[in-house]
Write a protein that holds these residues in place. Structure first.
Motif, PDB file in Angstrom:
ATOM      1  N   SER A   1       0.798  -1.228   0.000  1.00 21.70           N
ATOM      2  CA  SER A   1       0.000   0.000   0.000  1.00 21.70           C
ATOM      3  C   SER A   1       0.833   1.282   0.000  1.00 21.70           C
ATOM      4  CB  SER A   1      -0.936  -0.005   1.209  1.00 21.70           C
ATOM      5  OG  SER A   1      -0.195  -0.246   2.396  1.00 21.70           O
ATOM      6  N   TYR A   2       2.028   1.204  -0.598  1.00 24.63           N
ATOM      7  CA  TYR A   2       2.914   2.355  -0.840  1.00 24.63           C
ATOM      8  C   TYR A   2       3.542   2.919   0.437  1.00 24.63           C
ATOM      9  CZ  TYR A   2      -0.684   2.241  -4.504  1.00 24.63           C
ATOM     10  OH  TYR A   2      -1.621   1.824  -5.410  1.00 24.63           O
TER      11      TYR A   2
ATOM     12  N   SER B   1      -0.461   8.632  -9.636  1.00 29.67           N
ATOM     13  CA  SER B   1      -1.237   7.393  -9.776  1.00 29.67           C
ATOM     14  C   SER B   1      -0.687   6.352  -8.807  1.00 29.67           C
ATOM     15  CB  SER B   1      -1.119   6.867 -11.210  1.00 29.67           C
ATOM     16  OG  SER B   1       0.198   6.373 -11.440  1.00 29.67           O
ATOM     17  N   GLY B   2      -1.422   5.259  -8.647  1.00 29.99           N
ATOM     18  CA  GLY B   2      -0.957   4.189  -7.772  1.00 29.99           C
ATOM     19  C   GLY B   2       0.380   3.625  -8.224  1.00 29.99           C
TER      20      GLY B   2
ATOM     21  N   GLN C   1       3.077   6.085  -7.345  1.00 28.07           N
ATOM     22  CA  GLN C   1       3.356   6.046  -5.901  1.00 28.07           C
ATOM     23  C   GLN C   1       4.216   4.834  -5.535  1.00 28.07           C
ATOM     24  OE1 GLN C   1       0.136   7.066  -3.037  1.00 28.07           O
ATOM     25  NE2 GLN C   1      -1.128   7.376  -4.857  1.00 28.07           N
ATOM     26  N   GLN C   2       3.915   3.685  -6.152  1.00 24.64           N
ATOM     27  CA  GLN C   2       4.687   2.489  -5.832  1.00 24.64           C
ATOM     28  C   GLN C   2       6.123   2.629  -6.326  1.00 24.64           C
ATOM     29  OE1 GLN C   2       5.086   0.442  -3.661  1.00 24.64           O
ATOM     30  NE2 GLN C   2       3.670  -1.246  -4.056  1.00 24.64           N
TER      31      GLN C   2
ATOM     32  N   LEU D   1      -2.822  -2.213  -7.211  1.00 25.13           N
ATOM     33  CA  LEU D   1      -2.834  -1.416  -8.442  1.00 25.13           C
ATOM     34  C   LEU D   1      -3.920  -1.866  -9.411  1.00 25.13           C
ATOM     35  CD1 LEU D   1       0.997  -1.253  -9.230  1.00 25.13           C
ATOM     36  CD2 LEU D   1      -0.400   0.449  -8.040  1.00 25.13           C
TER      37      LEU D   1
END
Length: 249
Positions: free
Chosen positions: A91-92, A144-145, A148-149, A173
């Motif tokens: 979850s980053y 975006s997800g 972020q990752q 994601l």
């Protein structure tokens, strides 16, 4: 060899999550861990950097550090263990009030007390490596997800760990964003980073791994090359799992 683990066990109350795990992590190699939910994959990963402290087990590192978890482990030994690895979460876990650049520089500046100019150059290089140099002044909510990752990966790399740990890095994601994160991890594999990856992306595991480990019920059921485990598994339980994943009803 980077790390040899013997007899690793971990319980939460009466729930025995890891049962007598033996595994070797080779330097410069990629080990992927697959298996059903609740098989102990993430707990094993979290034990590798003491986010969860094992109940027992002996960790022996290539630099001579040995930790026997049946004995009292000092805070200093735990710190040494944690300094060896960088963790990338599902979850980053980014700091929401800090920019991408600030997220990457936080650890080296605050924890490692490194010089500002050195850390700035490091962070810019890492954000370029993950394809986000043009996004370094944006905050997590503006990304975006997948972006972020990728910041999360750059942040872990900034601490210059010997071992990179990935806990299902694509599970949060959207499908169209998964590829950009997996591409970054493949690049790290080509750069000979030592990595342990918990993943449900079987095709990716087959492409990136030197070794695949299948877990179920807290045990290692089968381990070997991607070709052996993913294409010609010997164990019935591995065969059932792959059949279910590859040919869902």
């Amino acid at each position: 060899m980077f790390l040899s683990i013997k007899g690793l066990a971990k319980s939460f109350g009466s729930n025995e999550v890891l049962k007598n795990i033996d595994v070797n992590i080779e330097k410069g190699k990629v080990l992927s861990i697959i298996g059903p939910s609740g098989s102990g994959k993430t707990t094993l990963l979290r034990c590798l950097n003491s986010l969860e402290e094992p109940d027992k087990g002996i960790f022996t590192f290539n630099d001579g550090l040995t930790l026997d978890f049946e004995k009292k482990i000092s805070k200093q030994e735990i710190l040494k263990l944690r300094q060896k690895s960088g963790m990338v979460f599902q979850s980053y876990n980014l700091f929401p009030h800090k920019t991408a650049f600030e997220n990457v520089t936080e650890g080296p500046l605050i924890v490692q007390k490194r010089k500002k100019a050195e850390v700035k150059e490091l962070a810019e290089g890492l954000l370029e490596k993950v394809g986000l140099k043009d996004k370094m002044d944006l905050y997590p909510h503006q990304l975006s997800g997948g972006q972020q990752q990728r910041v999360g990966i750059a942040r872990a790399l900034a601490m210059e760990p010997e071992l990179m740990l990935f806990d299902e890095p694509t599970s949060a994601l959207d499908p169209e964003l998964i590829g950009e994160v997996l591409t970054v991890i493949k690049d790290l594999a080509r750069d000979n980073w030592t990595m342990v990856i918990v993943t449900h992306e079987l095709q990716f595991a087959g492409e990136v791994s030197d070794e695949v480990l299948f877990m179920d019920g807290g045990y290692i059921v089968e381990q070997g090359s991607p070709e052996q485990v993913l294409k010609s598994p010997k164990e019935v339980r591995t065969q059932q799992f792959l059949q279910r994943i590859l040919n869902p009803a």
